[in-house]
Design an enzyme around this catalytic site. Structure first.
Site, PDB file in Angstrom:
ATOM      1  N   SER A  21       3.608   4.167  -3.605  1.00 55.41           N
ATOM      2  CA  SER A  21       2.376   3.494  -3.411  1.00 55.41           C
ATOM      3  C   SER A  21       1.722   2.854  -4.349  1.00 55.41           C
ATOM      4  O   SER A  21       1.392   1.711  -4.246  1.00 55.41           O
ATOM      5  CB  SER A  21       1.462   4.753  -2.493  1.00 55.41           C
ATOM      6  OG  SER A  21       2.162   5.178  -1.670  1.00 55.41           O
TER       7      SER A  21
ATOM      8  N   HIS B  72      -3.560   5.057  -5.472  1.00 54.46           N
ATOM      9  CA  HIS B  72      -3.769   3.343  -4.773  1.00 54.46           C
ATOM     10  C   HIS B  72      -4.455   2.629  -5.637  1.00 54.46           C
ATOM     11  O   HIS B  72      -3.771   1.593  -6.148  1.00 54.46           O
ATOM     12  CB  HIS B  72      -4.020   3.501  -3.328  1.00 54.46           C
ATOM     13  CG  HIS B  72      -3.070   4.108  -2.528  1.00 54.46           C
ATOM     14  ND1 HIS B  72      -3.179   4.229  -1.121  1.00 54.46           N
ATOM     15  CD2 HIS B  72      -1.970   4.677  -2.586  1.00 54.46           C
ATOM     16  CE1 HIS B  72      -2.306   4.959  -0.660  1.00 54.46           C
ATOM     17  NE2 HIS B  72      -1.460   5.104  -1.462  1.00 54.46           N
TER      18      HIS B  72
END
Length: 522
Positions: free
Chosen positions: A296, A347
């Site tokens: 991610s 993230h």
């Protein structure tokens, strides 16, 4: 007459050149007779479509029919572009004005009657009224549009201006196309294959959702990083926790990766992807004690690289992929902040890492040494500062949650000596919670160190007198020591606190049989 027509033809191509070269318009359509040209400016939704028509007008009624045709065609363009409303600046270039009254047809915009969403503002440039026509055009566009006009132009003049205009438009299109053809998505598909292969390996070795397996294969696990396993800043990029996690990240990489790799080229993409992934793991290391893994951060790094592309080529970005990229990014960030299990630190760290890495790399065959050096220095400072803070923070806070996670991992492996060493080391230099003391007592029971276990359980009760498990384990130790009275007292407390726990009640009943209450003895 040919010379006179040359003048209008020259104005037609000169105006087109101004719109294309100075105002960043692009050609939508050039009709075969090369007397009608439509121009657009997609990155600015408020900018009107420009339509140029080189035609000698005769009657105003034919002008009106053409205005209505323009509105109808504009309505089709509006639907294709997906705009709520569309305005068109319709420019007629004619040697003479219509022979009858026509001014009233230009005074107000013509609104396409179906939906009232497309409007046409018309301007007339004629041989004797070019100056007033330019003024009207400048007022409509809210910027100065004017250039000196000679009385006569040769066909060579017209041909030269036409060639200059079309060559400039062609060069613009070529340059833009080159930006998106710097590399084929080799590493994108390579990483997708690696992700799937590693996932299958995890499944064969104990399961991708099994904590022990994840840690064994390199998931981000803070205690091991504190112990010097720096490679855990890289390996989590290739691990995924469960099939859904793998599927989502692989799908995201499939859509994002090729765009980034085509823009930045293969080697730059490789470095951006890995740098962003590592940045995401570092951010997770600082802000989250939980075990984590996944691509991610690297995928958010692709978003970051595209934001850098937007910084350098804003018009091209918003004309092409910009709206969809921004929409997907915002959706993912909102989703991340509303779902508790998502590692938002990873993230955001990946997003920043991708942006910084793209700044360091810049674009193939293009160099901006000072800007690239600035991005390199900023990146180095951020990475160094983040690692310094992360390790310093662990030393000052003791990081109890990470210590407990490591101890529990050893307990699952039945490696009680190692678990004991981790916890006792932490307890000696920090103020442990009841949870730490309870875990220590559990391990000591397993190791047969009942005296130490009893001492730690008493500390648990002192810190948290509402923990029935502590009383139950203490009762078992007292029973082992043949101290039936204290065993009974603690067993009864455990049973009273949690009546639903059958083993607590059974132990209390058994101890009651061994040592009846004082009332019963009398």
């Amino acid at each position: 007459m040919g010379v006179l027509n040359n003048k209008e033809d020259f104005i037609f191509w000169r105006l087109a050149y101004i719109f294309i070269s100075e105002q960043d318009y692009r050609i939508i359509q050039l009709f075969e007779n090369q007397k009608e040209l439509w121009l657009e400016k997609l990155e600015n939704k408020k900018a009107p479509i420009v339509r140029l028509l080189r035609q000698d007008l005769d009657w105003s009624s034919s002008m009106q029919r053409d205005i209505e045709f323009t509105a109808s065609n504009g309505e089709k363009v509006r639907k294709q572009l997906g705009r709520g409303e569309l305005s068109i600046v319709n420019i007629y270039i004619s040697h003479f004005p219509p022979v009858d009254e026509y001014e009233y047809r230009l005074e107000r915009p013509y609104i396409f009657p179906k939906g009232n969403k497309t409007s046409v503002v018309s301007v007339l440039l004629t041989g004797e009224q070019n100056e007033s026509g330019f003024k009207s055009l400048s007022a409509v566009l809210e910027r100065e549009i004017s250039f000196p006009i000679q009385d006569e132009y040769s066909e060579q003049d017209v041909s030269a201006q036409k060639k200059t205009t079309l060559d400039f438009a062609s060069q613009m299109a070529k340059k833009e196309k080159e930006i998106f053809t710097n590399g084929k998505p080799f590493f994108t598909y390579f990483f997708m294959i690696i992700q799937v292969a590693v996932f299958l390996l995890l499944e064969l070795q104990g399961g991708s959702t099994n904590t022990s397996t994840l840690i064994k294969f390199g998931a981000k696990f803070n205690p091991y990083i504190y112990d010097g396993e720096w490679w855990r800043f890289i390996t989590p990029i290739f691990l995924h926790i469960g099939f859904l996690h793998l599927a989502m990240n692989t799908l995201a990489l499939y859509f994002l990766g090729p765009a980034v790799e085509r823009i930045f080229g293969n080697i730059r993409f490789l470095l951006i992807y890995l740098f962003a992934g590592i940045s995401g793991v570092i951010a997770s290391f600082i802000f989250s004690p939980n075990i984590s893994a996944g691509a991610s951060g690297a995928i958010f790094g692709c978003f970051g690289a595209l934001l850098y592309f937007a910084l350098i080529y804003p018009k091209l970005f918003f004309r092409t992929m910009g709206p969809s990229v921004i929409t997907v990014l915002v959706f993912n960030l909102i989703f991340g902040f509303t779902v508790s299990i998502v590692d938002n630190a990873g993230h955001l760290g990946g997003l920043a890492g991708g942006f910084l890495a793209a700044g360091i790399m810049h674009f193939p065959k293009k160099k901006k040494p000072l800007l690239q050096l600035l991005f390199l220095v900023v990146s180095a400072v951020i990475i160094y500062g983040s690692l310094f803070y992360g390790f310093r923070h662990s030393e000052t806070s003791g990081n109890e949650s990470s210590t407990m996670m490591l101890a529990q991992e050893y307990i699952k492996q039945e490696n009680y000596e190692q678990a004991y060493e981790v916890l006792i080391k932490y307890a000696e230099s920090n103020k442990p919670s009841a949870e730490v003391y309870f875990a220590l007592s559990f391990i000591e029971i397993k190791l047969g160190e009942l005296k130490e276990a009893k001492s730690h359980l008493l500390q648990v009760i002192e810190l948290d007198p509402d923990l029935p498990e502590a009383y139950y384990n203490l009762a078992l130790i007292y029973l082992e020591e043949n101290d039936i009275s204290n065993a009974k007292e603690n067993a009864e407390k455990a049973a009273e606190m949690r009546p639903s726990q059958q083993e607590y009640a059974e132990l209390a009943e058994e101890l009651n049989r061994l040592l009846p209450s004082s009332g019963e003895g009398e």
